[in-house]
Design a protein around this motif. Sequence first.
Motif, PDB file in Angstrom:
ATOM      1  N   LEU A 175     -82.344 -57.195 -18.033  1.00 32.41           N
ATOM      2  CA  LEU A 175     -82.023 -55.980 -17.068  1.00 32.41           C
ATOM      3  C   LEU A 175     -80.480 -55.868 -16.907  1.00 32.41           C
ATOM      4  N   GLU A 176     -80.275 -54.780 -16.511  1.00 29.21           N
ATOM      5  CA  GLU A 176     -78.815 -54.191 -16.233  1.00 29.21           C
ATOM      6  C   GLU A 176     -78.669 -54.303 -14.556  1.00 29.21           C
ATOM      7  N   MET A 177     -77.656 -55.067 -14.026  1.00 26.13           N
ATOM      8  CA  MET A 177     -77.645 -55.115 -12.832  1.00 26.13           C
ATOM      9  C   MET A 177     -76.050 -54.146 -12.289  1.00 26.13           C
ATOM     10  N   LEU A 178     -76.496 -53.301 -11.490  1.00 26.72           N
ATOM     11  CA  LEU A 178     -75.343 -52.506 -10.872  1.00 26.72           C
ATOM     12  C   LEU A 178     -74.767 -53.212  -9.882  1.00 26.72           C
ATOM     13  N   GLY A 179     -73.680 -53.597  -9.874  1.00 29.57           N
ATOM     14  CA  GLY A 179     -72.884 -54.477  -8.796  1.00 29.57           C
ATOM     15  C   GLY A 179     -71.636 -54.000  -8.121  1.00 29.57           C
ATOM     16  N   LEU A 220     -80.891 -51.515 -12.660  1.00 29.10           N
ATOM     17  CA  LEU A 220     -81.116 -50.117 -13.240  1.00 29.10           C
ATOM     18  C   LEU A 220     -82.468 -49.873 -13.541  1.00 29.10           C
ATOM     19  N   GLU A 221     -83.305 -50.564 -14.169  1.00 32.67           N
ATOM     20  CA  GLU A 221     -84.428 -50.211 -14.575  1.00 32.67           C
ATOM     21  C   GLU A 221     -85.431 -49.658 -13.322  1.00 32.67           C
ATOM     22  N   ARG A 222     -85.271 -50.660 -12.279  1.00 33.47           N
ATOM     23  CA  ARG A 222     -86.063 -50.108 -10.985  1.00 33.47           C
ATOM     24  C   ARG A 222     -85.497 -48.881 -10.228  1.00 33.47           C
ATOM     25  N   LEU A 223     -84.336 -48.645 -10.283  1.00 29.93           N
ATOM     26  CA  LEU A 223     -83.853 -47.683  -9.782  1.00 29.93           C
ATOM     27  C   LEU A 223     -84.192 -46.491 -10.508  1.00 29.93           C
ATOM     28  N   LYS A 260     -96.574 -51.335  -2.722  1.00 29.45           N
ATOM     29  CA  LYS A 260     -95.993 -50.061  -1.869  1.00 29.45           C
ATOM     30  C   LYS A 260     -94.761 -50.071  -1.616  1.00 29.45           C
ATOM     31  N   TYR A 261     -94.070 -51.354  -1.642  1.00 30.86           N
ATOM     32  CA  TYR A 261     -92.580 -51.232  -1.367  1.00 30.86           C
ATOM     33  C   TYR A 261     -91.907 -51.936  -2.488  1.00 30.86           C
ATOM     34  N   VAL A 262     -91.045 -51.208  -3.326  1.00 32.75           N
ATOM     35  CA  VAL A 262     -90.199 -51.635  -4.349  1.00 32.75           C
ATOM     36  C   VAL A 262     -88.779 -51.884  -4.216  1.00 32.75           C
ATOM     37  N   GLU A 263     -88.370 -53.207  -4.354  1.00 33.01           N
ATOM     38  CA  GLU A 263     -86.876 -53.348  -3.931  1.00 33.01           C
ATOM     39  C   GLU A 263     -86.026 -52.848  -4.949  1.00 33.01           C
ATOM     40  N   ILE A 264     -84.850 -52.084  -4.546  1.00 34.32           N
ATOM     41  CA  ILE A 264     -84.077 -51.344  -5.298  1.00 34.32           C
ATOM     42  C   ILE A 264     -82.674 -51.873  -5.276  1.00 34.32           C
ATOM     43  N   TRP A 265     -82.366 -52.229  -4.161  1.00 34.92           N
ATOM     44  CA  TRP A 265     -81.115 -52.982  -3.794  1.00 34.92           C
ATOM     45  C   TRP A 265     -80.884 -53.955  -3.083  1.00 34.92           C
TER      46      TRP A 265
END
Length: 595
Positions: A87-91, A235-238, A201-206
Amino acid sequence: MEKLTSNFIRNKYLEFFKEKGHTIIPSASLIPENDPTVLFTTAGMHPLVPYLLGEKHPQGTRLVDVQKCLRTADIESIGDATHCTFLEMLGNWSLGDYFKDESIEWSYEFLTSPKWLNIDPKRIYYTVFEGDDVCPKDMISYNKWLELGVSKDHIYFLPKENNWWGPAGETGPCGPDTEIFYDTLKPKCSENCSPACDCGKYVEIWNNVFMEYNKLVDGSLVQLKQKNVDTGMGLERLFSTLLDAKSVYDTELFKNTINKLEELSNKNHTDKQYEKSFRIIADHIRTAVFVLGDERSVVPSNTDQGYVLRRIIRRMIRHLKNIGITENVLPELAIIVINDYCDWYPELKKKQEFIVSELNKEEMTFNRTITQGIREFNKQVEKLTNTTIPGEVAFKLFDTFGFPIEFTTEMAAEKGITVDLEGYKKCYLEHQEKSRKGAEQKFKGGLSDNSVETTRLHTTTHILHECLRKVLGTDVAQNGSNITAERLRFDFSFGRKMTAEELKKVEEMVNEVISSNLDVICEEMSVEEAKEKGAIGLFENKYGERVKVYSIGDFSKEICGGPHVKNTNEIRNFKIQKEEASSAGVRRIKATISK
């Protein structure tokens, strides 16, 4: 808003935090440098541990990046809507600069402002740390969300298991976090449904981590001398969230791979019978390409990172067979991934020939392994005195012959027999426990603790590196290192076994440098200045505009971010314990120094 693509998100994120005074730094390697506590970089914080502990970063106190990460802890979840191995992590990072207020305010602005991502605030939920006997309830984060206009019913207090970020190894920076979730609009699973649920129902994005503490070996927490912010947004989830896509696999990140798989298999990836296999293949080929394409070479093997890579490739091959693809197709799939990502990660294109070659070899080897496994399976079936294959036999097929348990159960069913899966699981768990204990022993300690012994050994690797170059030639280059408080392990590019005379000469030269009482000087400069001064840059594309250069007298000069002694007289009696092959074209030296 312009067309939503993965590059759009990457660029917007970097642009936003650059406007907030952050310096853009490139992604570090997937293979941690000088960190023996983990096999892969699983989070953006790993390459920055020394700076989170107080070292000065040459790029300043505000940083932002897109970091390559690899996680296998949730590998059984691959194929669901959100999980990936690579995965790619925006930080974005604050190293003793801003803290909770600014971090939360900027997260909210980036997500909801029409100038940036323009997400409807009504679909965003938040969690904060509820506190425990050791650390207080995080009212600062809670009140900040309220101040920004967030409704109380969109904020949840959760315990440490949900809202605490700890180190990947035994020790390191840690602290409470506040997490941001996107409402998929699915119905609540119950009256108590919350972001703590796994109902989807809830997806963690950050995740905004507030690193206030350092965890010690005994498990206790001490206050860090500086308070840090470490945020991570996948990035993928966002991307899938912004598209309201069914899953991360229904985005451009995987589209071309899945289209090719449909063409090759003549099957539809939305068919429930095959959906999971399509997703696993698309995920695993991307992961394999990025591991093989990393600046620090890893090849499939039976140890360490190479073992993980081999397992991922073989798992992918099994799922290829599940969707009816039996010919060698990994090279073809790899080129699709390379073409999809080479604009952002040009190193993949540079290493395309190597990536394709290694995947082709591994696929051909495993296809032979499957043949051997089938032969052994048939032998074991002939020995049966009943209609059940014992668990230990199924595990032997897996452990010795690399034969997946799924293959065993499928072939058994075809013959009208069963497999003792409970017995297999018992053998597997016993094997896992032994491996875990072995890994803990192998990777105990580490550069991240900044201990006196580790620091001495880290400086010694610089001396060893230059000595190897003087004895074996300047083509020798570091290929990785693993340093604990007990010993150093140094990998370097060299095509043959070193002679006894060469080893003796290197050992004597290292000790001569140590005894010369040379000062170790740190200077900050641009990469271009470092090159002009003759500094060695081991993994050049990971550096930012300014770097730290450590000079050991006039003997060696290297770009490095780790801790060092002030003078070589702090080091005593270097001794090479072993020289061996690490992988093709790479040798490994294990050595110690006197305490």
